[in-house]
Motif scaffolding. Structure first.
Motif, PDB file in Angstrom:
ATOM      1  N   GLU A   1     -10.219  10.089   0.213  1.00  0.00           N
ATOM      2  CA  GLU A   1      -8.880   9.953   0.784  1.00  0.00           C
ATOM      3  C   GLU A   1      -7.870  10.618  -0.131  1.00  0.00           C
ATOM      4  N   PRO A   2      -6.755  11.154   0.421  1.00  0.00           N
ATOM      5  CA  PRO A   2      -5.761  11.842  -0.417  1.00  0.00           C
ATOM      6  C   PRO A   2      -5.126  10.901  -1.426  1.00  0.00           C
TER       7      PRO A   2
ATOM      8  N   GLN B   1       0.842   4.110  -2.805  1.00  0.00           N
ATOM      9  CA  GLN B   1       0.615   5.512  -2.458  1.00  0.00           C
ATOM     10  C   GLN B   1       1.787   6.381  -2.897  1.00  0.00           C
TER      11      GLN B   1
ATOM     12  N   ARG C   1       0.824  -1.200   0.000  1.00  0.00           N
ATOM     13  CA  ARG C   1       0.000   0.000   0.000  1.00  0.00           C
ATOM     14  C   ARG C   1       0.864   1.258   0.000  1.00  0.00           C
TER      15      ARG C   1
ATOM     16  N   ARG D   1      -6.152   9.446  -4.063  1.00  0.00           N
ATOM     17  CA  ARG D   1      -6.897   8.299  -4.559  1.00  0.00           C
ATOM     18  C   ARG D   1      -7.284   8.565  -6.008  1.00  0.00           C
TER      19      ARG D   1
ATOM     20  N   ASP E   1     -15.619   3.945  -1.822  1.00  0.00           N
ATOM     21  CA  ASP E   1     -15.269   3.850  -0.401  1.00  0.00           C
ATOM     22  C   ASP E   1     -14.058   4.686  -0.041  1.00  0.00           C
ATOM     23  N   SER E   2     -13.153   4.929  -0.997  1.00  0.00           N
ATOM     24  CA  SER E   2     -11.923   5.681  -0.699  1.00  0.00           C
ATOM     25  C   SER E   2     -11.838   6.970  -1.508  1.00  0.00           C
TER      26      SER E   2
ATOM     27  N   LYS F   1     -13.495  16.980   2.259  1.00  0.00           N
ATOM     28  CA  LYS F   1     -13.838  16.214   3.460  1.00  0.00           C
ATOM     29  C   LYS F   1     -13.246  16.852   4.714  1.00  0.00           C
ATOM     30  N   GLN F   2     -12.002  17.319   4.641  1.00  0.00           N
ATOM     31  CA  GLN F   2     -11.397  17.962   5.798  1.00  0.00           C
ATOM     32  C   GLN F   2     -12.157  19.221   6.193  1.00  0.00           C
TER      33      GLN F   2
ATOM     34  N   ALA G   1     -10.431  15.204  -0.998  1.00  0.00           N
ATOM     35  CA  ALA G   1      -9.888  15.038   0.349  1.00  0.00           C
ATOM     36  C   ALA G   1      -9.930  16.361   1.111  1.00  0.00           C
TER      37      ALA G   1
END
Length: 327
Positions: free
Chosen positions: A271-272, A130, A126, A274, A267-268, A289-290, A286
Motif C-alpha cells: 500500500e502507498p 497517513q 488513520r 506504508r 499485510d499492508s 503492485k499497480q 505500491a
C-alpha cells in the motif's frame, strides 16, 4: 312501560319506544317475589344519548390534544438527544473532507450512534497517520534530493555559462554523474545468486516491467545483509506466433537474508506510504503492485527461514494481443 313490566319474564330487560318522533330508551328491573313484584324503571331520551356521545367525544379530543402538548417537550428532548451527535459527526466529516482532521471525536454512547462515532474516529486517526507519513516521506525525499540536485544544477548552470568548475568539461560532467549516482543504492558487498530460466518472455510493457523490477531490487538492496537470490521459472508459450522453444514467466522470486517481516507490515506492504520495519516510507512496492495488476500478475511477500521472499506470479488472464512482449 307498565304493560312491558307485567309482561316481562326476565329480571332485567331493555326497551326502545318512539313518542312523537322522539326515541326513548328505558330499562325495567323486576324485584321481589312472584306474587307481588316491584319494578324499577330507568329511562333516557334519545337526544340525551347524542349529547352524551358528543360530550365524551369532545372530552376525548381535549384529552388527546393535552397529551400531544404534554408529550411534545419530551419528544423534542429525545429528538435533540439523538440528532445532536449526528450533527456533530456531520460537521467533523465536513472538516475532514477539507483535510482538517486533527480534532478528535469523543463520545460515551454505547448504541449504534456511538459505534458510528468510533468508526469515524478510527478513520480520522488513520487519515492523520497517513498524512504524517506523507509529510515525512516528502520531507525525507526533499532532504535526500536537495544536496545532489543543488550540486547538479549549479554545475549544469556553470557549464551552460561556459565555466568549468573542475577545470575541464569532462571532469565537471563527471561530478554531475557522481552526484546523480548518489540517488541510487550501492551495495558492492552483496552476493548475488541467480537461477534464471533461459529465453523467458515477459508479456507487457517493457518500461513498466523495468520500473517494477528496479523497485523490487532497490527494496532488496535496502534490507539485504549479505545475499540476494533471484529465481525465474518459465513455462512454454501456447501462442501460435511464439518462437519455438520460447517460454513465458511462470514465477519470479527474489529473496534476501534481511530481517523478517512483521505480519501487520506484510499485510499492508504494497500500500502507498506504508512504513517498513525500519520506519521508512515509500511508493516503490505500491508502484510494483499497480504494474503487476495492470499486467494480470500478482505480487506478495512471505517470510522464509533465512529471510524474506517476494513473488511475482501469473494471476488473471490478460489479452496478450494488446500488450507487447519483453524478452
Amino acid at each position: 312501560m307498565e304493560k312491558d313490566a307485567f309482561a316481562q319474564q326476565l329480571p332485567v330487560e331493555k326497551y326502545t319506544r318512539n313518542i312523537e318522533n322522539k326515541s326513548i330508551f328505558y330499562v325495567i328491573r323486576k324485584e321481589g317475589d312472584l306474587t307481588k313484584p316491584n319494578f324499577i324503571v330507568s329511562y333516557a331520551w334519545g337526544n340525551y344519548r347524542n349529547d352524551l356521545v358528543m360530550t365524551m367525544f369532545g372530552r376525548l379530543m381535549l384529552l388527546m390534544v393535552g397529551l400531544i402538548v404534554i408529550s411534545w417537550l419530551p419528544c423534542l428532548g429525545i429528538a435533540r438527544y439523538f440528532t445532536r451527535p449526528l450533527v456533530q459527526m456531520e460537521r467533523h466529516v465536513g472538516r475532514m473532507a477539507e483535510r482538517d482532521w486533527h480534532e478528535p471525536i469523543s463520545t460515551s454512547r454505547k448504541d449504534e450512534i456511538g459505534r458510528l462515532a468510533k468508526a469515524i474516529e478510527s478513520m480520522r486517526q488513520r487519515l492523520v497517520r497517513q498524512d504524517r507519513a506523507q509529510q515525512f516521506f516528502l520531507q525525507h525525499t526533499s532532504h535526500e534530493l536537495k544536496t545532489p540536485v543543488m550540486v547538479i544544477r549549479s554545475y549544469a548552470q556553470s557549464i551552460q555559462d561556459g565555466v568549468y568548475p573542475k577545470g575541464t568539461l569532462n571532469e565537471s560532467v563527471g561530478v554531475i554523474m557522481k552526484e546523480g549516482e548518489r540517488l541510487r543504492y550501492r551495495r558492492p558487498e552483496i552476493k548475488w545468486e541467480m537461477d534464471l530460466a533461459p529465453h523467458t518472455t515477459l508479456i507487457g510493457d517493457q518500461e513498466q516491467w523495468k520500473i517494477a523490477l528496479e523497485n523490487m531490487l532497490d527494496n532488496q538492496l535496502r534490507y539485504a545483509k549479505s545475499c540476494i537470490r533471484i529465481v525465474v521459472k518459465s513455462q512454454s508459450l501456447d501462442n501460435e506466433n511464439a518462437v519455438k522453444g520460447q517460454t513465458s514467466l511462470s514465477k519470479f522470486c527474489i529473496s534476501n537474508d534481511g530481517p523478517l517481516l512483521d505480519q501487520a507490515i506484510a499485510d499492508s506492504l504494497f500500500e502507498p506510504f506504508r512504513s517498513g520495519g525500519d520506519g521508512q516510507f515509500g511508493l516503490g512496492l505500491a508502484i510494483v503492485k499497480q504494474i503487476m495488476d495492470h499486467h494480470g500478475m500478482t505480487v506478495r511477500a512471505a517470510n522464509q527461514r533465512d529471510g524474506v521472499s517476494f513473488y511475482i506470479e501469473p494471476g488473471k488472464q490478460t489479452d496478450k494481443t494488446s500488450v507487447p512482449k519483453v524478452s
